[in-house]
Design an enzyme around this catalytic site. Structure first.
Site, mmCIF file in Angstrom:
data_model
loop_
_atom_site.group_PDB
_atom_site.id
_atom_site.type_symbol
_atom_site.label_atom_id
_atom_site.label_comp_id
_atom_site.label_asym_id
_atom_site.label_seq_id
_atom_site.Cartn_x
_atom_site.Cartn_y
_atom_site.Cartn_z
ATOM 1 N N TYR A 30 6.697 12.065 1.105
ATOM 2 C CA TYR A 30 6.787 11.079 2.189
ATOM 3 C C TYR A 30 8.099 10.316 2.092
ATOM 4 O O TYR A 30 8.720 10.211 1.040
ATOM 5 C CB TYR A 30 5.615 10.096 2.134
ATOM 6 C CG TYR A 30 5.734 9.112 0.993
ATOM 7 C CD1 TYR A 30 6.332 7.851 1.177
ATOM 8 C CD2 TYR A 30 5.277 9.428 -0.284
ATOM 9 C CE1 TYR A 30 6.463 6.967 0.114
ATOM 10 C CE2 TYR A 30 5.398 8.546 -1.340
ATOM 11 C CZ TYR A 30 6.001 7.314 -1.131
ATOM 12 O OH TYR A 30 6.138 6.438 -2.176
ATOM 13 N N PHE B 47 12.107 1.872 2.385
ATOM 14 C CA PHE B 47 11.640 1.045 1.281
ATOM 15 C C PHE B 47 11.084 1.885 0.134
ATOM 16 O O PHE B 47 10.937 1.390 -0.984
ATOM 17 C CB PHE B 47 10.579 0.028 1.757
ATOM 18 C CG PHE B 47 9.309 0.656 2.285
ATOM 19 C CD1 PHE B 47 8.297 1.064 1.436
ATOM 20 C CD2 PHE B 47 9.142 0.823 3.652
ATOM 21 C CE1 PHE B 47 7.134 1.626 1.919
ATOM 22 C CE2 PHE B 47 7.972 1.391 4.149
ATOM 23 C CZ PHE B 47 6.966 1.805 3.292
ATOM 24 N N ASP B 48 10.755 3.150 0.396
ATOM 25 C CA ASP B 48 10.232 4.008 -0.680
ATOM 26 C C ASP B 48 10.287 5.470 -0.226
ATOM 27 O O ASP B 48 10.237 5.757 0.978
ATOM 28 C CB ASP B 48 8.789 3.632 -1.025
ATOM 29 C CG ASP B 48 8.354 4.248 -2.362
ATOM 30 O OD1 ASP B 48 9.235 4.698 -3.129
ATOM 31 O OD2 ASP B 48 7.138 4.292 -2.637
ATOM 32 N N ILE C 242 -3.364 2.835 0.226
ATOM 33 C CA ILE C 242 -3.571 1.829 1.262
ATOM 34 C C ILE C 242 -4.401 2.481 2.367
ATOM 35 O O ILE C 242 -4.338 3.686 2.602
ATOM 36 C CB ILE C 242 -2.230 1.305 1.811
ATOM 37 C CG1 ILE C 242 -1.399 2.453 2.383
ATOM 38 C CG2 ILE C 242 -1.465 0.531 0.747
ATOM 39 C CD1 ILE C 242 -0.132 2.004 3.076
ATOM 40 N N TYR D 3 -0.032 -3.676 3.588
ATOM 41 C CA TYR D 3 -0.010 -4.698 2.547
ATOM 42 C C TYR D 3 -0.260 -6.093 3.101
ATOM 43 O O TYR D 3 -0.043 -7.090 2.406
ATOM 44 C CB TYR D 3 1.320 -4.617 1.794
ATOM 45 C CG TYR D 3 1.428 -3.314 1.017
ATOM 46 C CD1 TYR D 3 0.826 -3.194 -0.236
ATOM 47 C CD2 TYR D 3 2.094 -2.229 1.550
ATOM 48 C CE1 TYR D 3 0.921 -2.005 -0.934
ATOM 49 C CE2 TYR D 3 2.180 -1.037 0.857
ATOM 50 C CZ TYR D 3 1.587 -0.928 -0.392
ATOM 51 O OH TYR D 3 1.651 0.255 -1.094
ATOM 52 N N PHE E 60 5.671 5.987 8.001
ATOM 53 C CA PHE E 60 5.694 7.050 6.984
ATOM 54 C C PHE E 60 5.887 8.408 7.657
ATOM 55 O O PHE E 60 5.174 8.758 8.599
ATOM 56 C CB PHE E 60 4.381 7.080 6.191
ATOM 57 C CG PHE E 60 4.147 5.861 5.356
ATOM 58 C CD1 PHE E 60 4.726 5.748 4.096
ATOM 59 C CD2 PHE E 60 3.343 4.827 5.820
ATOM 60 C CE1 PHE E 60 4.501 4.625 3.323
ATOM 61 C CE2 PHE E 60 3.116 3.707 5.043
ATOM 62 C CZ PHE E 60 3.700 3.592 3.793
#
Length: 581
Positions: free
Chosen positions: A68, A78-79, A98, A124, A141
């Site tokens: 992902y 961010f990731d 999540i 979050y 995502f």
């Protein structure tokens, strides 16, 4: 980092269709209300690449592996799992992700790509992640699913190609040789046997293979192709294997089984065609001529006698051929076709031979037995017809005979026939004018009698054969005796039917000049034959025979015979005995 989330929105395992309907309802804004009274948004799913084949979709409780990229609405990353070069491997639907990701992965296919828009309350929330994800952030995502399995999974097998001939199926304890292509579930190749130029060879059920492959090969036939899907816990599990198989990876093998045998196997025989008149079967010590096609168990031809247009000739049961063939040829009939399956320990073993028979190969021979014989075999004589009237006199050594014959090989191949000529064949028995086996078979016959003779090669044309006759060939004759004349004793060209005249020379000397020239000699002998007082060697030109007789009596070779020169053979024989004494 997004993996750790609130379990507050865990979903029960639902059928995919119901789950998608639920997601569609939620996407319409029919979720629970926000504090302000407005409906909360659900995960938005954009399926921008859907594979054509989707044998399985993600459900709650499944273990998945995926990559992902995670970004904010403005595109800032961010990731990303790609940055860590490690896929995410986790169980979905049990609160380990999540909630938005749990929901977004439901119904995915391997190699499917999705874009998930996760609202804050499914990500979050109002807290975020300090220094990474701000409060109330909507997350984006891009996900690609690479693997999915469940602890309840078993090995999945599908037959891609059935073998037309299945002499046996793989069982535990068998030794197998097979080719394979190995991939991960998303199609990433990690290994194949073809690139190494040889099969993978191993025992089944003995711990040499991963458990899933041990199970997946069971029941396969040589020449069969299978697709075998193995869940990780029956493959390399949590550790994976080296750099090519990651942890928790499902494996896909496309397998072609080349052959299978068991160290306890013996030679397998299958009769393909059996002649009705099988009166004798081959035993150890027989010399056999046969044709064959030799192939591996997957049908690959490695040798053929037909390609050389010549039979394979050998002794049976004497160690001249591989042990399996030595065993497999015994008990065969002339003309029989049989299939002989030879395990490697009775063939060429672990090393194989040449570049056509690999190590540990099972060999299959389709054999056609042309003929066989034993060096001690006599001529086989079978009477087909005997004249009904009494037969007081039969053919014997020295007799001059006329006969018809047909000659062929035992497989029916026609060689020669007297019917192709204007007159019957003629011979003097015992004079070495025909092959020994035929000479023997023609003795003891009545005129008009018909026989079948089977003549072994040592009484025919031997190992070398003759023009039109293969080496070491057994010959089949059908003979009919047309006529017979008594022969003469060995060394005689003419015999008297009664005592010769006492004044032999005077009777022979027609002009009474004391000399007998060739003309007088010939006239005298022909008169004796015509009057029935004597007879010449049968089957010969009379003039030549009389000429030979004259030469024998003309001792000084002056072209005439005198009284001193003329001697009967019986008198000559007595003189020789006297000289020897």
């Amino acid at each position: 980092m997004f993996l750790v989330g609130s379990p507050s929105h865990t979903l029960r395992r639902l059928p995919i269709l119901r789950l998608l309907l639920l997601l569609q309802v939620l996407e319409r804004g029919l979720g629970r209300a926000s504090p302000a009274g407005a409906p909360l948004e659900d995960v938005v799913i954009e399926r921008y690449h859907i594979p054509r084949a989707c044998p399985r979709e993600v459900q709650m409780g499944d273990f998945v592996r995926y990559h992902y990229n995670g970004t904010f609405e403005d595109g800032k990353k961010f990731d990303s799992s790609y940055d860590r070069t490690t896929l995410v491997a986790i169980i979905v639907g049990v609160g380990r992700l999540i909630t938005g990701m749990d929901r977004g992965l439901m119904g995915m296919c391997v190699n499917e790509r999705r874009r998930l828009i996760v609202p804050p309350h499914l990500g979050y929330g109002s807290i975020g992640v300090a220094g990474l994800i701000p409060p109330d952030a909507t997350l984006y995502f891009d996900v690609v699913l690479l693997d999915v399995w469940n602890k309840a999974d078993t090995v999945q097998m599908s037959i891609l190609l059935r073998s037309p001939y299945c002499p046996r199926m793989v069982q535990n304890g068998d030794f197998v040789r097979y080719h394979y292509n190995g991939t991960l579930l998303d199609g990433t190749a990690f290994d194949n046997s073809y690139s190494r130029g040889g099969t993978y060879d191993t025992y089944i059920g003995s711990g040499w293979l991963i458990k899933g492959m041990d199970q997946g090969l069971l029941g396969m036939c040589p020449g069969e192709k299978r697709k075998i899907i193995i869940p990780p816990f029956l493959a390399y599990g949590e550790k994976g294997y080296g750099t090519v198989i990651p942890p928790q990876a499902s494996l896909v093998f496309h397998v072609l089984l080349i052959d299978v045998h068991n160290p306890k196997d013996t030679v397998q025989l299958e009769t393909l065609e059996l002649p009705q008149d099988c009166v004798r079967r081959a035993v150890a010590g027989d010399f056999m001529r046969y044709h064959y096609n030799g192939s591996l168990m997957d049908g690959t031809l490695f040798d053929s006698s037909y390609s050389r247009n010549h039979t394979y000739n050998t002794y049976v049961g004497q160690g001249y051929i591989i042990p399996g063939m030595d065993q497999g040829l015994q008990g065969a009939c002339i003309g029989e076709r049989r299939r002989i399956t030879v395990p490697p320990h009775l063939a060429y073993g672990e090393n194989g031979t040449g570049d056509k028979i690999p190590g540990s190969a099972v060999l299959i021979f389709d054999v056609h037995v042309i003929d066989f014989h034993n060096p001690a075999d006599p001529v086989e004589i079978k009477t087909l017809f005997r004249p009904p009237e009494n037969c007081n006199e039969t053919s014997k050594i020295g007799d001059f005979i006329r006969y018809h014959y047909n000659c062929s090989l035992l497989d029916g191949t026609r060689l020669f026939s007297s019917h192709d000529y204007e007159a019957p064949q003629q011979a003097t028995l015992g004079a070495n004018k025909v092959i020994e086996g035929l000479d023997r078979g023609l003795q003891g016959m009545c005129v008009g009698e018909r026989r079948q003779l089977i003549v072994p090669p040592h009484l025919a044309h031997g190992e070398s054969g003759a023009r039109g006759v293969p080496g070491s060939a057994v010959l089949l004759f059908e003979v009919e005796l047309v006529s017979r004349e008594d022969g003469l004793p060995t060394g005689y060209l003419f015999v008297w039917h009664q005592d010769p005249p006492p004044s032999l020379f005077e009777d022979m000397d027609l002009n009474k000049d004391g000399e007998v020239p060739p003309e007088e000699f010939s006239s005298f002998i022909k008169a004796q034959v015509n009057e029935g007082k004597g007879r010449l060697m049968p089957g010969q030109d009379p003039d030549k025979t009389i000429g030979d007789m004259f030469q024998n009596q003309d001792r000084n070779q002056d072209g005439k015979i005198t009284a001193e020169e003329l001697k009967l053979k019986s008198d000559e024989d007595r003189e020789k005995i006297h000289e020897e004494l």
